[in-house]
Design a protein around this motif. Sequence first.
Motif, short mmCIF file in Angstrom:
data_model
loop_
_atom_site.label_atom_id
_atom_site.label_comp_id
_atom_site.label_asym_id
_atom_site.label_seq_id
_atom_site.Cartn_x
_atom_site.Cartn_y
_atom_site.Cartn_z
N VAL A 31 0.84 -1.20 0.00
CA VAL A 31 0.00 0.00 0.00
C VAL A 31 0.87 1.26 0.00
N LYS A 32 1.93 1.25 0.80
CA LYS A 32 2.80 2.42 0.90
C LYS A 32 3.48 2.71 -0.43
N TYR A 33 4.12 1.71 -1.03
CA TYR A 33 4.82 1.93 -2.29
C TYR A 33 3.86 2.10 -3.46
N GLY A 34 2.71 1.46 -3.41
CA GLY A 34 1.71 1.65 -4.45
C GLY A 34 1.17 3.06 -4.46
N THR A 35 0.89 3.59 -3.27
CA THR A 35 0.41 4.97 -3.17
C THR A 35 1.47 5.95 -3.64
#
Length: 50
Positions: A31-35
Amino acid sequence: MAEHNEVAYTTADGNDYPAHEQTYEGFIKLVKYGTGSVILIVALMALFLT
């Protein structure tokens, strides 16, 4: 009727908490890197497509 006196999650056999925590940490990283990736793509689109 079923007995609801004891919480079975903490005493049930077969709970694999280390695997659960590893999966959760992987999800958080995704979620962090996707965002961050989506924000970067939108910023680059704003710069180069205007």
